[in-house]
Design a protein around this motif. Structure first.
Motif, mmCIF file in Angstrom:
data_model
loop_
_atom_site.group_PDB
_atom_site.id
_atom_site.type_symbol
_atom_site.label_atom_id
_atom_site.label_comp_id
_atom_site.label_asym_id
_atom_site.label_seq_id
_atom_site.Cartn_x
_atom_site.Cartn_y
_atom_site.Cartn_z
ATOM 1 N N LYS A 82 5.157 -8.691 -19.066
ATOM 2 C CA LYS A 82 3.877 -8.255 -18.505
ATOM 3 C C LYS A 82 3.847 -8.596 -17.023
ATOM 4 N N TYR A 83 3.362 -7.648 -16.214
ATOM 5 C CA TYR A 83 3.404 -7.805 -14.755
ATOM 6 C C TYR A 83 2.207 -7.057 -14.191
ATOM 7 N N ILE A 84 1.225 -7.782 -13.639
ATOM 8 C CA ILE A 84 -0.023 -7.162 -13.194
ATOM 9 C C ILE A 84 -0.355 -7.609 -11.773
ATOM 10 N N PHE A 85 -0.514 -6.637 -10.878
ATOM 11 C CA PHE A 85 -0.974 -6.904 -9.517
ATOM 12 C C PHE A 85 -2.500 -6.825 -9.505
ATOM 13 N N HIS A 86 -3.160 -7.895 -9.065
ATOM 14 C CA HIS A 86 -4.617 -7.925 -8.923
ATOM 15 C C HIS A 86 -4.934 -7.828 -7.433
ATOM 16 N N ASP A 87 -5.824 -6.919 -7.053
ATOM 17 C CA ASP A 87 -6.129 -6.704 -5.642
ATOM 18 C C ASP A 87 -7.640 -6.719 -5.423
ATOM 19 N N THR A 88 -8.072 -7.468 -4.410
ATOM 20 C CA THR A 88 -9.492 -7.551 -4.075
ATOM 21 C C THR A 88 -9.689 -7.090 -2.638
ATOM 22 N N MET A 89 -10.403 -5.968 -2.463
ATOM 23 C CA MET A 89 -10.641 -5.405 -1.135
ATOM 24 C C MET A 89 -12.048 -5.727 -0.674
ATOM 25 N N SER A 90 -12.236 -5.755 0.643
ATOM 26 C CA SER A 90 -13.582 -5.927 1.185
ATOM 27 C C SER A 90 -14.378 -4.650 0.912
ATOM 28 N N ALA A 91 -15.706 -4.753 1.044
ATOM 29 C CA ALA A 91 -16.579 -3.612 0.744
ATOM 30 C C ALA A 91 -16.330 -2.432 1.677
ATOM 31 N N GLY A 92 -15.751 -2.662 2.853
ATOM 32 C CA GLY A 92 -15.508 -1.586 3.807
ATOM 33 C C GLY A 92 -14.241 -0.803 3.562
ATOM 34 N N LEU A 93 -13.480 -1.159 2.537
ATOM 35 C CA LEU A 93 -12.239 -0.456 2.201
ATOM 36 C C LEU A 93 -12.408 0.253 0.861
ATOM 37 N N ALA A 94 -11.942 1.488 0.783
ATOM 38 C CA ALA A 94 -12.028 2.274 -0.446
ATOM 39 C C ALA A 94 -10.624 2.688 -0.874
ATOM 40 N N LEU A 95 -10.236 2.319 -2.081
ATOM 41 C CA LEU A 95 -8.908 2.647 -2.609
ATOM 42 C C LEU A 95 -8.718 4.154 -2.734
ATOM 43 N N VAL A 96 -7.545 4.634 -2.310
ATOM 44 C CA VAL A 96 -7.128 6.013 -2.589
ATOM 45 C C VAL A 96 -6.219 5.913 -3.814
ATOM 46 N N LYS A 97 -6.811 6.099 -4.981
ATOM 47 C CA LYS A 97 -6.139 5.780 -6.249
ATOM 48 C C LYS A 97 -4.833 6.552 -6.434
ATOM 49 N N GLU A 98 -4.836 7.820 -6.028
ATOM 50 C CA GLU A 98 -3.629 8.641 -6.231
ATOM 51 C C GLU A 98 -2.485 8.254 -5.308
ATOM 52 N N SER A 99 -2.735 7.363 -4.349
ATOM 53 C CA SER A 99 -1.676 6.951 -3.419
ATOM 54 C C SER A 99 -0.796 5.833 -3.981
ATOM 55 N N VAL A 100 -1.191 5.217 -5.090
ATOM 56 C CA VAL A 100 -0.466 4.061 -5.624
ATOM 57 C C VAL A 100 0.909 4.482 -6.127
ATOM 58 N N LYS A 101 1.949 3.833 -5.569
ATOM 59 C CA LYS A 101 3.323 4.099 -5.993
ATOM 60 C C LYS A 101 4.035 2.764 -6.189
ATOM 61 N N VAL A 102 4.919 2.701 -7.188
ATOM 62 C CA VAL A 102 5.661 1.476 -7.479
ATOM 63 C C VAL A 102 7.151 1.793 -7.471
ATOM 64 N N SER A 103 7.940 0.904 -6.855
ATOM 65 C CA SER A 103 9.396 1.117 -6.802
ATOM 66 C C SER A 103 10.134 -0.212 -6.975
ATOM 67 N N VAL A 104 11.377 -0.088 -7.433
ATOM 68 C CA VAL A 104 12.310 -1.213 -7.529
ATOM 69 C C VAL A 104 13.644 -0.724 -6.979
ATOM 70 N N ASN A 105 14.180 -1.424 -5.996
ATOM 71 C CA ASN A 105 15.451 -1.028 -5.377
ATOM 72 C C ASN A 105 15.422 0.409 -4.858
ATOM 73 N N GLY A 106 14.274 0.827 -4.326
ATOM 74 C CA GLY A 106 14.154 2.174 -3.783
ATOM 75 C C GLY A 106 13.963 3.257 -4.821
ATOM 76 N N VAL A 107 13.916 2.886 -6.107
ATOM 77 C CA VAL A 107 13.723 3.856 -7.189
ATOM 78 C C VAL A 107 12.280 3.781 -7.654
ATOM 79 N N GLU A 108 11.580 4.916 -7.573
ATOM 80 C CA GLU A 108 10.185 4.935 -8.014
ATOM 81 C C GLU A 108 10.115 4.853 -9.526
ATOM 82 N N ILE A 109 9.229 3.984 -10.026
ATOM 83 C CA ILE A 109 9.076 3.841 -11.470
ATOM 84 C C ILE A 109 7.630 4.141 -11.851
ATOM 85 N N SER A 110 7.464 4.544 -13.111
ATOM 86 C CA SER A 110 6.123 4.806 -13.630
ATOM 87 C C SER A 110 5.868 3.819 -14.779
ATOM 88 N N GLY A 111 5.035 4.192 -15.717
ATOM 89 C CA GLY A 111 4.766 3.293 -16.837
ATOM 90 C C GLY A 111 3.710 2.249 -16.531
#
Length: 194
Positions: free
Chosen positions: A75-104
């Protein structure tokens, strides 16, 4: 006879005391770390300046434990807390390992009980990496890249801190047991020109 200080993890047993009972053994297992940066013009920084409606690019870099091979699932979970002036662009989230993009993974931004703004969740990082033909090793970094928008309302505040921590499996014997890294913080600044 005792565990290390929090955050802690459990190692597989690899000790034979050869009949000696008067030994004190302290665990020496390895734990992941998290580093957070703002990416501006390809350069990783702890702080940068932005105007209203600009996209702010963030990067999270998580390490893996030395005994990652001993886990059946991880199990591996990134928790992120942004200030009220920042709005996440959800579709921009990408994850990679060794330059290889992974999903899941899933990006959760509602119903969170830890006060964070969103989470990037891998119920089993090893399975997600395997699906992308990546075999995880202790030297690998799991990299999350995402954008947030500095809102027009946010431009009225000078500093916009953004903190993150990593939650990770800590016991190869037990599914679901986790520990957390300390928070790491970066700051997006804005200002008015008169």
């Amino acid at each position: 006879s005792k565990t290390a200080a929090d955050p802690d993890s459990v190692s597989l047993v690899m000790l034979d005391t050869a009949g000696q009972d008067n030994l004190t053994v302290t665990s020496k297992e390895d734990i992941p770390t998290l580093e957070k940066k703002i990416v501006e013009n390809g350069e990783e920084k702890d702080a940068a300046d932005y105007a209203a409606n600009d996209a702010v690019s963030f990067r999270l870099k998580g390490s893996l434990p030395a005994n990652i091979a001993n886990y059946a699932t991880y199990k591996y979970i990134f928790h992120d807390t942004m200030s009220a002036g920042l709005a996440l662009v959800k579709e921009s989230v990408k994850v990679s390992v060794n330059g290889v993009e992974i999903s899941g993974f899933t990006v959760k931004d509602t119903g969170l009980d830890e006060g964070c703004s969103f989470e990037v969740c891998f119920d089993d990082l090893k399975a997600a990496a395997k699906a992308a033909n990546v075999t995880l090793t202790a030297d690998d970094k799991v990299i999350v890249d995402y954008n947030a928008t500095l809102t027009a309302e946010g431009a009225n505040t000078v500093a916009h801190p953004n903190t993150s921590h990593l939650e990770f499996s800590n016991d190869p014997y037990t599914d679901g047991e986790t520990s957390k890294t300390p928070d790491d913080q970066v700051t997006a600044f804005t200002y008015k020109v008169i």
